[in-house]
Design a protein around this motif. Structure first.
Motif, PDB file in Angstrom:
ATOM      1  N   THR A   1       0.332  -0.983  -0.027  1.00 29.69           N
ATOM      2  CA  THR A   1      -0.229   0.346  -0.168  1.00 29.69           C
ATOM      3  C   THR A   1       1.114   1.146  -0.129  1.00 29.69           C
ATOM      4  OG1 THR A   1      -2.181   1.403   1.231  1.00 29.69           O
ATOM      5  CG2 THR A   1       0.256  -0.290   2.266  1.00 29.69           C
ATOM      6  N   THR A   2      -0.343   2.407  -0.379  1.00 29.78           N
ATOM      7  CA  THR A   2       0.603   3.104  -0.638  1.00 29.78           C
ATOM      8  C   THR A   2       0.186   4.549   0.098  1.00 29.78           C
ATOM      9  OG1 THR A   2       0.018   4.258  -2.701  1.00 29.78           O
ATOM     10  CG2 THR A   2       2.185   3.465  -2.933  1.00 29.78           C
ATOM     11  N   ASN A   3      -0.619   4.120   1.093  1.00 23.40           N
ATOM     12  CA  ASN A   3      -1.818   4.767   1.737  1.00 23.40           C
ATOM     13  C   ASN A   3      -0.974   4.961   3.460  1.00 23.40           C
ATOM     14  OD1 ASN A   3      -3.898   4.521   0.040  1.00 23.40           O
ATOM     15  ND2 ASN A   3      -4.808   2.511   0.766  1.00 23.40           N
ATOM     16  N   ILE A   4       0.286   5.865   3.437  1.00 21.28           N
ATOM     17  CA  ILE A   4       0.560   6.096   4.701  1.00 21.28           C
ATOM     18  C   ILE A   4       0.405   7.496   5.186  1.00 21.28           C
ATOM     19  CG2 ILE A   4       2.842   6.308   5.412  1.00 21.28           C
ATOM     20  CD1 ILE A   4       2.484   3.080   4.132  1.00 21.28           C
ATOM     21  N   ASP A   5      -0.063   7.112   6.753  1.00 24.05           N
ATOM     22  CA  ASP A   5      -0.475   8.640   6.783  1.00 24.05           C
ATOM     23  C   ASP A   5       0.076   9.493   7.277  1.00 24.05           C
ATOM     24  OD1 ASP A   5      -3.555   8.468   6.946  1.00 24.05           O
ATOM     25  OD2 ASP A   5      -3.258   6.294   7.828  1.00 24.05           O
ATOM     26  N   ALA A   6       0.718  11.139   6.954  1.00 23.83           N
ATOM     27  CA  ALA A   6       1.424  11.714   7.435  1.00 23.83           C
ATOM     28  C   ALA A   6       1.744  11.604   8.897  1.00 23.83           C
ATOM     29  CB  ALA A   6       1.437  13.142   7.090  1.00 23.83           C
ATOM     30  N   ASP A   7       3.056  11.904   9.998  1.00 21.33           N
ATOM     31  CA  ASP A   7       2.447  11.100  10.762  1.00 21.33           C
ATOM     32  C   ASP A   7       4.515  11.293  11.400  1.00 21.33           C
ATOM     33  OD1 ASP A   7       3.170   9.905  13.809  1.00 21.33           O
ATOM     34  OD2 ASP A   7       1.073  10.357  13.783  1.00 21.33           O
ATOM     35  N   PRO A   8       5.347  11.890  12.324  1.00 20.45           N
ATOM     36  CA  PRO A   8       6.533  12.179  12.688  1.00 20.45           C
ATOM     37  C   PRO A   8       6.437  10.012  12.722  1.00 20.45           C
ATOM     38  CG  PRO A   8       6.084  13.414  13.477  1.00 20.45           C
ATOM     39  CD  PRO A   8       4.226  12.799  13.264  1.00 20.45           C
ATOM     40  N   ILE A   9       5.867   9.866  13.343  1.00 20.92           N
ATOM     41  CA  ILE A   9       6.906   8.136  13.164  1.00 20.92           C
ATOM     42  C   ILE A   9       6.951   7.780  12.516  1.00 20.92           C
ATOM     43  CG2 ILE A   9       5.550   5.721  14.097  1.00 20.92           C
ATOM     44  CD1 ILE A   9       3.580   7.368  16.629  1.00 20.92           C
ATOM     45  N   ASN A  10       6.281   7.701  11.311  1.00 22.89           N
ATOM     46  CA  ASN A  10       7.098   6.646   9.503  1.00 22.89           C
ATOM     47  C   ASN A  10       6.940   7.902   9.006  1.00 22.89           C
ATOM     48  OD1 ASN A  10       3.771   8.369   8.724  1.00 22.89           O
ATOM     49  ND2 ASN A  10       2.529   6.427   8.719  1.00 22.89           N
ATOM     50  N   ALA A  11       7.499   8.949   9.050  1.00 19.03           N
ATOM     51  CA  ALA A  11       8.337  10.259   8.240  1.00 19.03           C
ATOM     52  C   ALA A  11       9.369   9.519   7.057  1.00 19.03           C
ATOM     53  CB  ALA A  11       8.725  11.582   8.780  1.00 19.03           C
ATOM     54  N   GLY A  12       9.069   9.514   6.205  1.00 15.15           N
ATOM     55  CA  GLY A  12      10.139   9.382   5.160  1.00 15.15           C
ATOM     56  C   GLY A  12       9.154   7.525   4.426  1.00 15.15           C
ATOM     57  N   VAL A  13       8.329   7.257   4.800  1.00 15.59           N
ATOM     58  CA  VAL A  13       7.688   5.370   4.646  1.00 15.59           C
ATOM     59  C   VAL A  13       7.123   6.131   3.604  1.00 15.59           C
ATOM     60  CG1 VAL A  13       7.005   4.024   5.189  1.00 15.59           C
ATOM     61  CG2 VAL A  13       7.962   4.372   6.298  1.00 15.59           C
ATOM     62  N   SER A  14       7.324   5.901   2.177  1.00 14.60           N
ATOM     63  CA  SER A  14       5.705   5.822   1.063  1.00 14.60           C
ATOM     64  C   SER A  14       4.949   4.726   0.553  1.00 14.60           C
ATOM     65  CB  SER A  14       6.809   5.778  -0.181  1.00 14.60           C
ATOM     66  OG  SER A  14       8.059   4.975  -0.920  1.00 14.60           O
ATOM     67  N   ASN A  15       6.202   3.828   0.101  1.00 15.56           N
ATOM     68  CA  ASN A  15       5.424   1.733   0.691  1.00 15.56           C
ATOM     69  C   ASN A  15       5.144   1.346   1.752  1.00 15.56           C
ATOM     70  OD1 ASN A  15       6.964   0.083  -0.479  1.00 15.56           O
ATOM     71  ND2 ASN A  15       6.873   2.079  -1.815  1.00 15.56           N
ATOM     72  N   PHE A  16       4.242   0.207   1.789  1.00 14.37           N
ATOM     73  CA  PHE A  16       4.148  -0.934   2.808  1.00 14.37           C
ATOM     74  C   PHE A  16       3.960  -2.057   2.116  1.00 14.37           C
ATOM     75  CE2 PHE A  16       3.119  -2.826   6.964  1.00 14.37           C
ATOM     76  CZ  PHE A  16       4.422  -2.881   7.923  1.00 14.37           C
ATOM     77  N   THR A  17       4.531  -3.199   1.972  1.00 13.99           N
ATOM     78  CA  THR A  17       4.137  -4.436   2.374  1.00 13.99           C
ATOM     79  C   THR A  17       3.687  -5.086   3.477  1.00 13.99           C
ATOM     80  OG1 THR A  17       5.534  -4.221   0.236  1.00 13.99           O
ATOM     81  CG2 THR A  17       4.200  -6.479   1.017  1.00 13.99           C
ATOM     82  N   TYR A  18       2.271  -6.273   2.971  1.00  8.67           N
ATOM     83  CA  TYR A  18       2.274  -6.479   4.270  1.00  8.67           C
ATOM     84  C   TYR A  18       1.460  -7.967   3.751  1.00  8.67           C
ATOM     85  CZ  TYR A  18      -2.282  -4.409   2.834  1.00  8.67           C
ATOM     86  OH  TYR A  18      -3.399  -4.519   2.381  1.00  8.67           O
ATOM     87  N   SER A  19       1.396  -8.899   5.241  1.00  3.41           N
ATOM     88  CA  SER A  19       0.000  -9.429   4.839  1.00  3.41           C
ATOM     89  C   SER A  19      -1.266 -10.022   5.752  1.00  3.41           C
ATOM     90  CB  SER A  19       1.085 -10.701   4.519  1.00  3.41           C
ATOM     91  OG  SER A  19       0.315 -12.538   4.421  1.00  3.41           O
ATOM     92  N   TYR A  20      -1.918 -10.062   5.022  1.00  6.58           N
ATOM     93  CA  TYR A  20      -2.858 -10.890   6.255  1.00  6.58           C
ATOM     94  C   TYR A  20      -3.143  -9.903   7.520  1.00  6.58           C
ATOM     95  CZ  TYR A  20      -2.974 -15.141   3.341  1.00  6.58           C
ATOM     96  OH  TYR A  20      -3.118 -15.898   2.403  1.00  6.58           O
TER      97      TYR A  20
END
Length: 146
Positions: free
Chosen positions: A77-96
């Protein structure tokens, strides 16, 4: 839990005892952080329910909603919410994964459902909800006066 900054509870196979929950409450009141990890779907509903019970006890409004998000075993997903915790994250791969209700959303699935979130539980509210934490503080105050 002295000297530990983060407690991670992953798919608990047993209910948390009152003593364990009180220890987690005291840990949070002392500045510690708690990270719970559930799982997607109905195969983990008992474990997710145990996490939800602990979250409620600790004064959190968050909960895991048993629902399989996305049909693929692996999704990005590229549905990353703006927050200092995940700054710099543009995509995230996950499962189940399952939906998370409440808290501040960090990452959302392809169907836009939050599955990673966090919440800061106010210490004063947590202490009032958990008499054991308040009693512990009174005991410390009495020792300091002596």
């Amino acid at each position: 839990m002295a000297g530990v900054d983060l407690y991670i509870g992953m798919l608990p196979s047993n209910d948390y005892t009152v003593a364990e929950l009180n220890a987690l409450s005291d840990y949070l009141a002392g500045g510690g952080s708690v990270f719970f990890m559930g799982d997607g779907g109905l195969l983990s509903s008992n474990e997710n329910a145990r996490i939800n019970s602990a979250l409620t006890f600790l004064g959190s409004s968050m909960s895991i909603v048993d629902a399989d998000l996305d049909d693929s075993p692996w999704s990005t997903t590229t549905n990353i919410d703006a927050d200092p915790i995940n700054a710099g994250v543009s995509n995230f791969t996950y499962s189940y994964t399952s939906k998370v209700s409440g808290g501040a959303s960090l990452i959302r699935s392809l169907d836009n459902s939050t599955f990673i979130a966090y919440e800061v539980v106010p210490v004063p509210a947590a202490l009032w909800l958990f008499g054991s934490g308040l009693i512990g503080l009174i005991g410390i105050a009495r020792r300091m006066k002596s």
